[in-house]
Motif scaffolding. Sequence first.
Motif, PDB file in Angstrom:
ATOM      1  N   LYS A  33       0.838  -1.199   0.000  1.00  0.00           N
ATOM      2  CA  LYS A  33       0.000   0.000   0.000  1.00  0.00           C
ATOM      3  C   LYS A  33       0.873   1.250   0.000  1.00  0.00           C
ATOM      4  CE  LYS A  33      -4.179  -1.566   2.347  1.00  0.00           C
ATOM      5  NZ  LYS A  33      -4.994  -1.381   3.562  1.00  0.00           N
ATOM      6  N   LYS A  34       1.940   1.233   0.793  1.00  0.00           N
ATOM      7  CA  LYS A  34       2.821   2.392   0.884  1.00  0.00           C
ATOM      8  C   LYS A  34       3.519   2.628  -0.452  1.00  0.00           C
ATOM      9  CE  LYS A  34       6.487   4.214   3.812  1.00  0.00           C
ATOM     10  NZ  LYS A  34       7.353   3.953   4.956  1.00  0.00           N
ATOM     11  N   VAL A  35       4.019   1.559  -1.068  1.00  0.00           N
ATOM     12  CA  VAL A  35       4.691   1.689  -2.367  1.00  0.00           C
ATOM     13  C   VAL A  35       3.720   2.208  -3.407  1.00  0.00           C
ATOM     14  CG1 VAL A  35       5.744   0.376  -4.248  1.00  0.00           C
ATOM     15  CG2 VAL A  35       6.476  -0.015  -1.900  1.00  0.00           C
ATOM     16  N   LYS A  36       2.484   1.713  -3.384  1.00  0.00           N
ATOM     17  CA  LYS A  36       1.470   2.160  -4.330  1.00  0.00           C
ATOM     18  C   LYS A  36       1.222   3.661  -4.173  1.00  0.00           C
ATOM     19  CE  LYS A  36      -3.237   1.137  -5.757  1.00  0.00           C
ATOM     20  NZ  LYS A  36      -4.448   0.374  -5.444  1.00  0.00           N
ATOM     21  N   ALA A  37       1.139   4.130  -2.930  1.00  0.00           N
ATOM     22  CA  ALA A  37       0.923   5.553  -2.685  1.00  0.00           C
ATOM     23  C   ALA A  37       2.121   6.373  -3.160  1.00  0.00           C
ATOM     24  CB  ALA A  37       0.667   5.796  -1.198  1.00  0.00           C
ATOM     25  N   ILE A  38       3.317   5.881  -2.917  1.00  0.00           N
ATOM     26  CA  ILE A  38       4.522   6.591  -3.348  1.00  0.00           C
ATOM     27  C   ILE A  38       4.556   6.679  -4.869  1.00  0.00           C
ATOM     28  CG2 ILE A  38       7.043   6.458  -3.480  1.00  0.00           C
ATOM     29  CD1 ILE A  38       6.914   5.056  -0.712  1.00  0.00           C
ATOM     30  N   HIS A  41       1.861   9.215  -6.414  1.00  0.00           N
ATOM     31  CA  HIS A  41       1.963  10.639  -6.128  1.00  0.00           C
ATOM     32  C   HIS A  41       3.400  11.162  -6.121  1.00  0.00           C
ATOM     33  CE1 HIS A  41      -2.274  10.722  -5.302  1.00  0.00           C
ATOM     34  NE2 HIS A  41      -2.135   9.732  -4.452  1.00  0.00           N
ATOM     35  N   GLY A  42       4.368  10.271  -6.237  1.00  0.00           N
ATOM     36  CA  GLY A  42       5.749  10.699  -6.333  1.00  0.00           C
ATOM     37  C   GLY A  42       6.394  11.111  -5.019  1.00  0.00           C
ATOM     38  N   ILE A  43       5.693  10.978  -3.902  1.00  0.00           N
ATOM     39  CA  ILE A  43       6.304  11.276  -2.607  1.00  0.00           C
ATOM     40  C   ILE A  43       5.927  10.179  -1.620  1.00  0.00           C
ATOM     41  CG2 ILE A  43       6.181  13.771  -2.962  1.00  0.00           C
ATOM     42  CD1 ILE A  43       4.008  13.837  -0.799  1.00  0.00           C
ATOM     43  N   GLU A  44       6.727  10.052  -0.584  1.00  0.00           N
ATOM     44  CA  GLU A  44       6.445   9.065   0.446  1.00  0.00           C
ATOM     45  C   GLU A  44       5.457   9.655   1.450  1.00  0.00           C
ATOM     46  OE1 GLU A  44       8.717   6.376   3.797  1.00  0.00           O
ATOM     47  OE2 GLU A  44       9.853   7.265   2.160  1.00  0.00           O
ATOM     48  N   ILE A  45       4.418   8.908   1.727  1.00  0.00           N
ATOM     49  CA  ILE A  45       3.429   9.356   2.702  1.00  0.00           C
ATOM     50  C   ILE A  45       3.898   8.913   4.079  1.00  0.00           C
ATOM     51  CG2 ILE A  45       1.037   9.166   3.464  1.00  0.00           C
ATOM     52  CD1 ILE A  45       0.324   8.548   0.541  1.00  0.00           C
ATOM     53  N   PRO A  46       4.027   9.852   5.018  1.00  0.00           N
ATOM     54  CA  PRO A  46       4.483   9.476   6.353  1.00  0.00           C
ATOM     55  C   PRO A  46       3.558   8.442   6.997  1.00  0.00           C
ATOM     56  CG  PRO A  46       4.490  11.853   6.086  1.00  0.00           C
ATOM     57  CD  PRO A  46       3.789  11.283   4.897  1.00  0.00           C
ATOM     58  N   GLU A  47       4.147   7.537   7.751  1.00  0.00           N
ATOM     59  CA  GLU A  47       3.386   6.470   8.385  1.00  0.00           C
ATOM     60  C   GLU A  47       2.268   7.025   9.272  1.00  0.00           C
ATOM     61  OE1 GLU A  47       4.193   2.810  11.465  1.00  0.00           O
ATOM     62  OE2 GLU A  47       5.807   3.397  10.108  1.00  0.00           O
ATOM     63  N   LEU A 113      -3.234  13.637  -2.864  1.00  0.00           N
ATOM     64  CA  LEU A 113      -3.056  13.025  -1.549  1.00  0.00           C
ATOM     65  C   LEU A 113      -4.190  13.373  -0.582  1.00  0.00           C
ATOM     66  CD1 LEU A 113       0.785  13.300  -0.928  1.00  0.00           C
ATOM     67  CD2 LEU A 113      -0.558  11.328  -1.629  1.00  0.00           C
ATOM     68  N   LEU A 114      -5.092  14.226  -1.004  1.00  0.00           N
ATOM     69  CA  LEU A 114      -6.242  14.531  -0.163  1.00  0.00           C
ATOM     70  C   LEU A 114      -7.374  13.529  -0.385  1.00  0.00           C
ATOM     71  CD1 LEU A 114      -6.316  18.421  -0.217  1.00  0.00           C
ATOM     72  CD2 LEU A 114      -5.370  16.868   1.499  1.00  0.00           C
ATOM     73  N   ASP A 115      -7.164  12.584  -1.309  1.00  0.00           N
ATOM     74  CA  ASP A 115      -8.117  11.500  -1.511  1.00  0.00           C
ATOM     75  C   ASP A 115      -7.799  10.416  -0.481  1.00  0.00           C
ATOM     76  OD1 ASP A 115      -9.126  12.793  -3.751  1.00  0.00           O
ATOM     77  OD2 ASP A 115      -7.732  11.780  -5.096  1.00  0.00           O
ATOM     78  N   LYS A 116      -8.785   9.586  -0.175  1.00  0.00           N
ATOM     79  CA  LYS A 116      -8.559   8.463   0.746  1.00  0.00           C
ATOM     80  C   LYS A 116      -7.565   7.509   0.115  1.00  0.00           C
ATOM     81  CE  LYS A 116     -11.767   9.053   4.015  1.00  0.00           C
ATOM     82  NZ  LYS A 116     -11.564   9.019   5.429  1.00  0.00           N
TER      83      LYS A 116
END
Length: 117
Positions: A33-38, A41-47, A113-116
């Motif tokens: 899930k984290k890799v998919k988000a990265i 959107h091109g950035i890492e989402i903080p845990e 990133l404001l989407d769920k």
Amino acid sequence: MKPRIITLKGKPHQVVISYSDYLELLELRNKHKKVKAIMSHGIEIPEEVTRRINKGESPVRAWRHYRDLTQTDLAALAGISLTLLSLIENSIRDGSNETHEALARALDIPVGLLDKL
């Protein structure tokens, strides 16, 4: 990992794995899930942000907490009313595309990133 396959009428029906293997699968799923988000959107989402969103918190609120902003601060930075921000954070209103773009600029994140998650 040594799964045990239980069949029903000659076809695979259930798989039994050890608890440690189950935990490992959960960890791999979360990494995916984290890799998919990265990647999207091109950035890492903080845990911390991911955890808050996965618990049902709105992305706007999760990012606001991560950026250590009050609702008053974020509303002022985005140029929106405190009431509208509260409605968005509590999932009562969605807000327009323009509002989402203003919030994303104020939070210094891509609007997607404001989407769920």
